[in-house]
Write a protein that holds these residues in place. Structure first.
Motif, PDB file in Angstrom:
ATOM      1  N   GLU A 185       0.838  -1.196   0.000  1.00  0.00           N
ATOM      2  CA  GLU A 185       0.000   0.000   0.000  1.00  0.00           C
ATOM      3  C   GLU A 185       0.879   1.254   0.000  1.00  0.00           C
ATOM      4  O   GLU A 185       1.872   1.309   0.728  1.00  0.00           O
ATOM      5  CB  GLU A 185      -0.903   0.015   1.236  1.00  0.00           C
ATOM      6  CG  GLU A 185      -2.039  -0.986   1.174  1.00  0.00           C
ATOM      7  CD  GLU A 185      -3.004  -0.674   0.051  1.00  0.00           C
ATOM      8  OE1 GLU A 185      -3.271   0.528  -0.188  1.00  0.00           O
ATOM      9  OE2 GLU A 185      -3.488  -1.623  -0.606  1.00  0.00           O
ATOM     10  N   PRO A 186       0.546   2.263  -0.810  1.00  0.00           N
ATOM     11  CA  PRO A 186       1.354   3.488  -0.834  1.00  0.00           C
ATOM     12  C   PRO A 186       1.346   4.189   0.515  1.00  0.00           C
ATOM     13  O   PRO A 186       0.300   4.325   1.157  1.00  0.00           O
ATOM     14  CB  PRO A 186       0.659   4.353  -1.901  1.00  0.00           C
ATOM     15  CG  PRO A 186      -0.141   3.393  -2.718  1.00  0.00           C
ATOM     16  CD  PRO A 186      -0.555   2.302  -1.781  1.00  0.00           C
ATOM     17  N   GLY A 187       2.538   4.583   0.954  1.00  0.00           N
ATOM     18  CA  GLY A 187       2.660   5.348   2.179  1.00  0.00           C
ATOM     19  C   GLY A 187       2.501   6.827   1.902  1.00  0.00           C
ATOM     20  O   GLY A 187       2.130   7.244   0.797  1.00  0.00           O
ATOM     21  N   GLU A 188       2.799   7.637   2.880  1.00  0.00           N
ATOM     22  CA  GLU A 188       2.686   9.081   2.713  1.00  0.00           C
ATOM     23  C   GLU A 188       3.682   9.568   1.670  1.00  0.00           C
ATOM     24  O   GLU A 188       4.878   9.279   1.744  1.00  0.00           O
ATOM     25  CB  GLU A 188       2.942   9.781   4.050  1.00  0.00           C
ATOM     26  CG  GLU A 188       2.740  11.284   3.987  1.00  0.00           C
ATOM     27  CD  GLU A 188       2.958  11.951   5.339  1.00  0.00           C
ATOM     28  OE1 GLU A 188       2.922  13.199   5.385  1.00  0.00           O
ATOM     29  OE2 GLU A 188       3.185  11.232   6.327  1.00  0.00           O
ATOM     30  N   GLY A 189       3.192  10.315   0.691  1.00  0.00           N
ATOM     31  CA  GLY A 189       4.046  10.836  -0.371  1.00  0.00           C
ATOM     32  C   GLY A 189       4.365   9.826  -1.451  1.00  0.00           C
ATOM     33  O   GLY A 189       5.155  10.118  -2.345  1.00  0.00           O
ATOM     34  N   GLU A 190       3.773   8.621  -1.399  1.00  0.00           N
ATOM     35  CA  GLU A 190       4.028   7.590  -2.397  1.00  0.00           C
ATOM     36  C   GLU A 190       2.811   7.413  -3.305  1.00  0.00           C
ATOM     37  O   GLU A 190       1.682   7.731  -2.932  1.00  0.00           O
ATOM     38  CB  GLU A 190       4.358   6.255  -1.738  1.00  0.00           C
ATOM     39  CG  GLU A 190       5.665   6.218  -0.987  1.00  0.00           C
ATOM     40  CD  GLU A 190       5.956   4.844  -0.413  1.00  0.00           C
ATOM     41  OE1 GLU A 190       7.136   4.570  -0.114  1.00  0.00           O
ATOM     42  OE2 GLU A 190       4.992   4.038  -0.251  1.00  0.00           O
ATOM     43  N   VAL A 191       3.066   6.892  -4.495  1.00  0.00           N
ATOM     44  CA  VAL A 191       1.994   6.545  -5.432  1.00  0.00           C
ATOM     45  C   VAL A 191       2.259   5.147  -5.971  1.00  0.00           C
ATOM     46  O   VAL A 191       3.382   4.633  -5.880  1.00  0.00           O
ATOM     47  CB  VAL A 191       1.914   7.553  -6.602  1.00  0.00           C
ATOM     48  CG1 VAL A 191       1.465   8.920  -6.124  1.00  0.00           C
ATOM     49  CG2 VAL A 191       3.251   7.659  -7.329  1.00  0.00           C
ATOM     50  N   ARG A 192       1.248   4.543  -6.546  1.00  0.00           N
ATOM     51  CA  ARG A 192       1.404   3.205  -7.112  1.00  0.00           C
ATOM     52  C   ARG A 192       2.145   3.271  -8.444  1.00  0.00           C
ATOM     53  O   ARG A 192       2.163   4.308  -9.116  1.00  0.00           O
ATOM     54  CB  ARG A 192       0.039   2.555  -7.325  1.00  0.00           C
ATOM     55  CG  ARG A 192      -0.708   2.233  -6.032  1.00  0.00           C
ATOM     56  CD  ARG A 192      -1.961   1.419  -6.352  1.00  0.00           C
ATOM     57  NE  ARG A 192      -2.719   1.151  -5.143  1.00  0.00           N
ATOM     58  CZ  ARG A 192      -2.452   0.153  -4.310  1.00  0.00           C
ATOM     59  NH1 ARG A 192      -1.438  -0.663  -4.551  1.00  0.00           N
ATOM     60  NH2 ARG A 192      -3.196  -0.039  -3.238  1.00  0.00           N
TER      61      ARG A 192
END
Length: 409
Positions: free
Chosen positions: A111-118
């Protein structure tokens, strides 16, 4: 091609400066490359809806040329639109390779964390570079491009909008003396480049001025974008952006094929004369399609006339042969019959061929071409009202030249 559930095959670089080898990353080698550069932020709904059909046409043509598309790997911004465009294609799809900093994307089922995208699920391969900021992947992205294209295949960058990350990528790309296609009207860096918004002391402005850059406005449609793309990806590195004029064929073609639309002026002309950008855009939208239609009609009529001339020559040759047979065979009647038939056919074909070309269509094409350059030569409009009035006058003139009788004066 992976499905949305599978996701791309992830390849990680141990170090940001690692050497990229196509075989180690299971990437194709010796292929033309299209690098799509743009914003890492989401595009507005209206802009995305306009850009998507253009990307779809571009990617369909890239697939036919067996080229590889290299983008950012994250499912955001222009990369998201690239994924949507590929997903909507029927039949063959291009190979997609994405490059992104590992600290900004979530790989696999994570799952994407903070500031992340898939990662974009429609990519075949995602190359992840150690880093936590957008832009850190740019050097690795061009090492991937080099690994795929090698030294003998062309590399074209397509700029759609863009910000600071696209600027860094553009400096790298143009610094290697590679061609750039700017999709004007998409905002951001693309419009700065297209409409002369770069500062005089900007290094990117120097590279743009000295580089091989073509500008096509988004409103001009996908066909014009694809036409420029085809010329670049079909040529070798160092080729010009404009297409060479082929010599006329010796023999007419039995089946006429209309030529592809081509720019009336060089695609990079806007960069040298930014004040003409609006006029060129208006002329390309209003005049260029009608001009191409008339030119195709004139070429079709000319090919038909040349074919009739060749047939008339053949009938004349047959007439000579049958006349010789008549003399040789003497009393035999059939050579005389064939002689009369072939002579009549040759005479009819000669008359029809003489009137085969349509001078009106050629005259219309010349009038439209003159109208195109007259529009460019006019002083810039002082306000929006005058610009709208000129656009209406231009459309009226195009309609008149296309449909009214051609003056013989």
């Amino acid at each position: 091609m992976p499905t949305a559930g599978d996701g791309p095959r992830v390849q990680r670089l141990a170090h940001p400066d690692d050497t990229v080898r196509a075989r180690a990353l299971r990437l194709p080698r010796g292929r033309p490359v299209l690098a799509v550069l743009g914003p890492v932020e989401a595009l507005g709904t209206d802009l995305a809806a306009t850009v998507l059909p253009v990307l779809r046409a571009v990617l369909a043509d890239v697939a036919r040329s067996d080229s590889v598309v290299v983008t950012a790997a994250a499912d955001v911004g222009v990369t998201h639109l690239v994924g949507l465009a590929v997903e909507s294609l029927e039949g063959r799809r291009p190979r997609l390779v994405g490059v992104a900093p590992s600290g900004r994307v979530a790989a696999g089922d994570t799952e994407p964390g903070e500031g992340e995208v898939r990662l974009n699920a429609n990519h075949d391969t995602a190359v992840l570079v150690p880093g936590s900021r957008w832009g850190e992947e740019v050097p690795a992205l061009f090492r991937v491009v080099d690994a795929v294209a090698g030294t003998k295949r062309p590399v074209l960058a397509l700029l759609v909008g863009g910000g600071a990350v696209a600027r860094a990528a553009l400096v790298d790309h143009l610094g290697r003396d590679r061609p750039l296609l700017v999709l004007a009207g998409t905002g951001g860096l693309a419009d700065e480049v297209a409409f002369g918004g770069l500062g005089e002391d900007d290094d990117l402005a120097v590279l743009v001025r000295s580089g091989r850059v073509a500008v096509v406005h988004l409103d001009e449609g996908a066909d014009r974008v694809v036409a420029v793309l085809r010329r670049v990806l079909a040529d070798r590195p160092g080729a010009k952006l404009h297409a060479p004029v082929p010599p006329p064929p010796v023999w007419p073609r039995l089946r006429f094929r209309a030529p592809e639309p081509h720019p009336v002026v060089d695609p990079g002309y806007v960069l040298d004369y930014p004040l003409l950008a609006d006029a060129i855009h208006e002329a390309n939208q209003v005049v260029a399609p009608a001009l191409h239609e008339c030119e195709v009609a004139a070429l079709r009529a000319r090919e038909r006339a040349r074919l009739l001339v060749v047939l008339a020559i053949g009938a004349g040759f047959a007439t000579t042969v049958f006349a010789a047979l008549q003399v040789w065979l003497g009393a035999e009647p059939w050579p005389g019959v064939l002689l009369a038939v072939s002579g009549a056919v040759a005479a009819v074909l000669a008359v029809v061929a003489r009137n085969g070309e349509d001078p009106d269509v050629r005259a219309r094409a010349e009038q439209l071409r003159a109208l195109y350059f007259d529009h460019l030569a006019a002083p810039p409009a002082v306000d929006d009202a005058e610009r709208d009035e000129r656009a209406r006058d231009l459309a009226t003139a195009v309609a008149r030249y296309r449909h009214e009788p051609v003056s013989q004066a």
